[in-house]
Design a protein around this motif. Structure first.
Motif, PDB file in Angstrom:
ATOM      1  N   LYS A  97       8.710   8.027   7.932  1.00 37.00           N
ATOM      2  CA  LYS A  97       8.313   9.581   7.373  1.00 37.00           C
ATOM      3  C   LYS A  97       8.049  10.348   8.124  1.00 37.00           C
ATOM      4  O   LYS A  97       8.146  11.588   7.988  1.00 37.00           O
TER       5      LYS A  97
ATOM      6  N   GLY B  49       9.452  14.175   0.675  1.00 31.38           N
ATOM      7  CA  GLY B  49       9.760  12.974   0.718  1.00 31.38           C
ATOM      8  C   GLY B  49       8.436  12.226   1.343  1.00 31.38           C
ATOM      9  O   GLY B  49       8.122  10.634   1.318  1.00 31.38           O
ATOM     10  N   THR B  50       7.231  13.042   1.519  1.00 32.66           N
ATOM     11  CA  THR B  50       6.002  12.365   1.759  1.00 32.66           C
ATOM     12  C   THR B  50       5.613  11.185   0.874  1.00 32.66           C
ATOM     13  O   THR B  50       4.953  10.300   1.879  1.00 32.66           O
TER      14      THR B  50
ATOM     15  N   PRO C  25       1.794  21.986  -0.800  1.00 31.53           N
ATOM     16  CA  PRO C  25       2.622  22.066   1.162  1.00 31.53           C
ATOM     17  C   PRO C  25       2.445  20.764   1.565  1.00 31.53           C
ATOM     18  O   PRO C  25       1.807  20.605   2.506  1.00 31.53           O
ATOM     19  N   PHE C  26       3.261  19.925   1.460  1.00 36.59           N
ATOM     20  CA  PHE C  26       3.345  19.269   2.523  1.00 36.59           C
ATOM     21  C   PHE C  26       4.994  18.486   2.602  1.00 36.59           C
ATOM     22  O   PHE C  26       6.183  19.523   1.855  1.00 36.59           O
ATOM     23  N   ARG C  27       5.513  18.206   3.188  1.00 39.41           N
ATOM     24  CA  ARG C  27       6.504  17.475   3.626  1.00 39.41           C
ATOM     25  C   ARG C  27       7.756  16.655   2.792  1.00 39.41           C
ATOM     26  O   ARG C  27       7.476  15.764   2.365  1.00 39.41           O
TER      27      ARG C  27
ATOM     28  N   ARG D 110       5.478   1.450   6.625  1.00 39.15           N
ATOM     29  CA  ARG D 110       6.148   2.259   5.858  1.00 39.15           C
ATOM     30  C   ARG D 110       6.035   3.549   5.764  1.00 39.15           C
ATOM     31  O   ARG D 110       7.343   4.760   5.689  1.00 39.15           O
ATOM     32  N   LEU D 111       5.066   4.469   6.979  1.00 38.72           N
ATOM     33  CA  LEU D 111       4.956   5.556   6.868  1.00 38.72           C
ATOM     34  C   LEU D 111       4.924   5.965   8.050  1.00 38.72           C
ATOM     35  O   LEU D 111       5.748   6.839   7.881  1.00 38.72           O
TER      36      LEU D 111
ATOM     37  N   MET E  45       0.917  16.357   8.029  1.00 40.44           N
ATOM     38  CA  MET E  45       2.152  16.326   7.362  1.00 40.44           C
ATOM     39  C   MET E  45       2.379  17.482   6.811  1.00 40.44           C
ATOM     40  O   MET E  45       2.657  17.569   5.298  1.00 40.44           O
TER      41      MET E  45
ATOM     42  N   PHE F 250       1.050  -0.668   5.440  1.00 38.42           N
ATOM     43  CA  PHE F 250       0.879   0.864   5.367  1.00 38.42           C
ATOM     44  C   PHE F 250       1.493   1.526   6.202  1.00 38.42           C
ATOM     45  O   PHE F 250       2.418   2.598   6.652  1.00 38.42           O
TER      46      PHE F 250
ATOM     47  N   ASP G 196       7.947  12.523  10.961  1.00 38.22           N
ATOM     48  CA  ASP G 196       8.471  13.422  12.409  1.00 38.22           C
ATOM     49  C   ASP G 196       7.645  12.965  14.352  1.00 38.22           C
ATOM     50  O   ASP G 196       6.826  13.628  14.164  1.00 38.22           O
TER      51      ASP G 196
ATOM     52  N   PRO H 236       1.091  -1.129   0.270  1.00 38.21           N
ATOM     53  CA  PRO H 236      -0.438  -0.370   0.054  1.00 38.21           C
ATOM     54  C   PRO H 236       1.046   1.104  -0.025  1.00 38.21           C
ATOM     55  O   PRO H 236       1.902   1.439   0.828  1.00 38.21           O
ATOM     56  N   CYS H 237       0.549   1.856  -0.985  1.00 41.37           N
ATOM     57  CA  CYS H 237       1.422   3.179  -1.232  1.00 41.37           C
ATOM     58  C   CYS H 237       0.513   4.593  -0.946  1.00 41.37           C
ATOM     59  O   CYS H 237      -0.953   4.851  -0.500  1.00 41.37           O
TER      60      CYS H 237
END
Lengths: 277, 117
Positions: free
Chosen positions: B41, A112-113, A108-110, B37-38, B1, B34, B43, A52-53
């Motif tokens: 990313k 490498g999200t 507006p995202f960090r 993996r998250l 984020m 998921f 903080d 899942p991405c």
């Protein structure tokens, strides 16, 4: 053609009002096309299978493309400038998070999200200057560079869009390469006016070969269906070939019947003159 | 984020402060892969303090657990705070300019005016 381009009518936040947004839930033809294009875009995204991405949907509208992402088991975040379209998306209870935002002001995202980004029929809106302060070139650059930042370093971005002319295509591809993307334009069904679809496939990792475009199996461009010449002979069924000896003798015969003064036939009839003349 | 990077003169624009006026819980399917993996990313500090501020930190601690891949309960808590908790009405506040981005119906409004570009 130009009258049917919604970008010419009004800026996106005005054009996609409640009435227009309603079409995207009720008109089955629009839904079908959107779903097909989303499926193709996701296919081009080459996400790793069975993982899942997190995918960014730019110009998500009513979340039709997001629903396709959900079906394939991915999580998504959608951005759109039209609050009416987002309201419809909320109504449809899509799973993704929605953000009301102008793509031309940046993403507006960090850093490498996201693992990928798709966009269905949204990019051409950025080529317009809807306010005096808008500079399409600059807005596209801001858009692409902030997008580049918020994608992870193996991610792809696939944009389906309707370019108005060759200059728009050039502008978009130039700004995307300036922002650091590799990739290019892919045209599905290039020989068809209606089914022709432009996909801009960008990747962040480095130069990679573009996937093959879809073509219609029935129209094979190096196959010639008929020649005009053969048709000409077919049409002359039963008649002699013009300027041939038989044709001239027949013509003289006809003239004689009309009572005109015609030279008698001989072995020289219909012979071309020698070059000495 | 989300960040407010797009605003003029804002360098990091992260983390955005959160003012939650109405919170809704939306049930959604837990997907272990998921979430795993998250997490790299995220903080973690920011995530934890935000979750604590709105009161949904659950059993999460300020320090991230070392072997979180195998700790199902931990992943479930992260999933709950990250995916299921939805701020329905509220505000996001830029840490540098204090510009407020309203959230209505769960949709943050990140539209900015021309003079803020």
């Amino acid at each position: 053609m130009s009258a049917r381009r919604p970008e010419r009518k009004a800026p996106p936040e005005m054009f996609y009002n409640e009435e227009e947004a309603r079409k995207y839930t009720q008109n089955s033809r629009i839904i079908d096309i959107q779903v097909q294009m989303s499926e193709r875009a996701i296919e081009l995204l080459l996400l790793p299978e069975d993982t899942p991405c997190l995918v960014l949907d730019l110009g998500c509208g009513s979340g039709l493309s997001g629903s396709v992402l959900e079906e394939q088991g991915h999580m998504w975040v959608g951005m759109d400038i039209s609050s009416s379209m987002l309201a419809v998306a909320k109504e449809r209870e899509v799973e993704g998070d929605l953000i009301l935002s102008d793509l031309g002001n940046g993403i507006p995202f960090r850093p490498g999200t996201f693992d990928g980004a798709i966009s269905i029929s949204a990019l051409q809106w950025l080529c317009n200057a809807d306010k005096s302060s808008h500079d399409p070139r600059k807005r596209l650059y801001v858009f692409f560079s902030t997008l580049f930042a918020c994608l992870s370093r193996s991610a792809r971005a696939v944009f389906q869009f309707y370019p108005e002319n060759a200059e728009q295509v050039e502008l978009i591809t130039r700004e995307s390469t300036k922002a650091g993307f590799y990739g290019g334009l892919l045209v599905d069904y290039p020989n068809s006016t209606k089914a022709k679809k432009y996909f801009l496939v960008l990747n962040t990792g480095g130069p990679m070969p573009l996937p093959a475009a879809l073509t219609d199996a029935s129209d094979n461009s190096d196959h010639v269906q008929f020649t005009n010449r053969r048709d000409n002979y077919k049409n002359m069924k039963g008649k002699n070939i013009k300027k041939s000896r038989d044709w001239i003798i027949e013509k003289k015969e006809r003239r004689r019947r009309q009572g005109r003064n015609v030279r008698p036939d001989s072995k020289y009839t219909a012979r071309p003159r020698s070059t000495r003349f | 984020m989300l960040t407010s990077r797009c605003l003029k003169g804002v360098v990091t624009g992260y983390p955005l402060g959160i003012v939650a006026k109405e919170i809704k819980i939306q049930e959604s399917e837990f997907n272990k892969d998921f979430i795993t993996r998250l997490i790299p990313k995220l903080d973690w500090n920011v995530f934890w303090s935000t979750a604590k501020q709105i009161g949904y930190e659950g059993s999460l601690t300020q320090q991230i657990i070392a072997d979180y891949e195998n700790n199902e309960n931990f992943l479930k808590d992260v999933h709950h705070a990250l995916v299921e908790v939805d701020i329905f009405e509220g505000e996001l506040i830029c840490p540098e300019t204090n510009r407020k981005f309203p959230i209505t119906d769960g949709i943050p409004n990140m539209l900015i005016k021309d003079n803020e570009l």
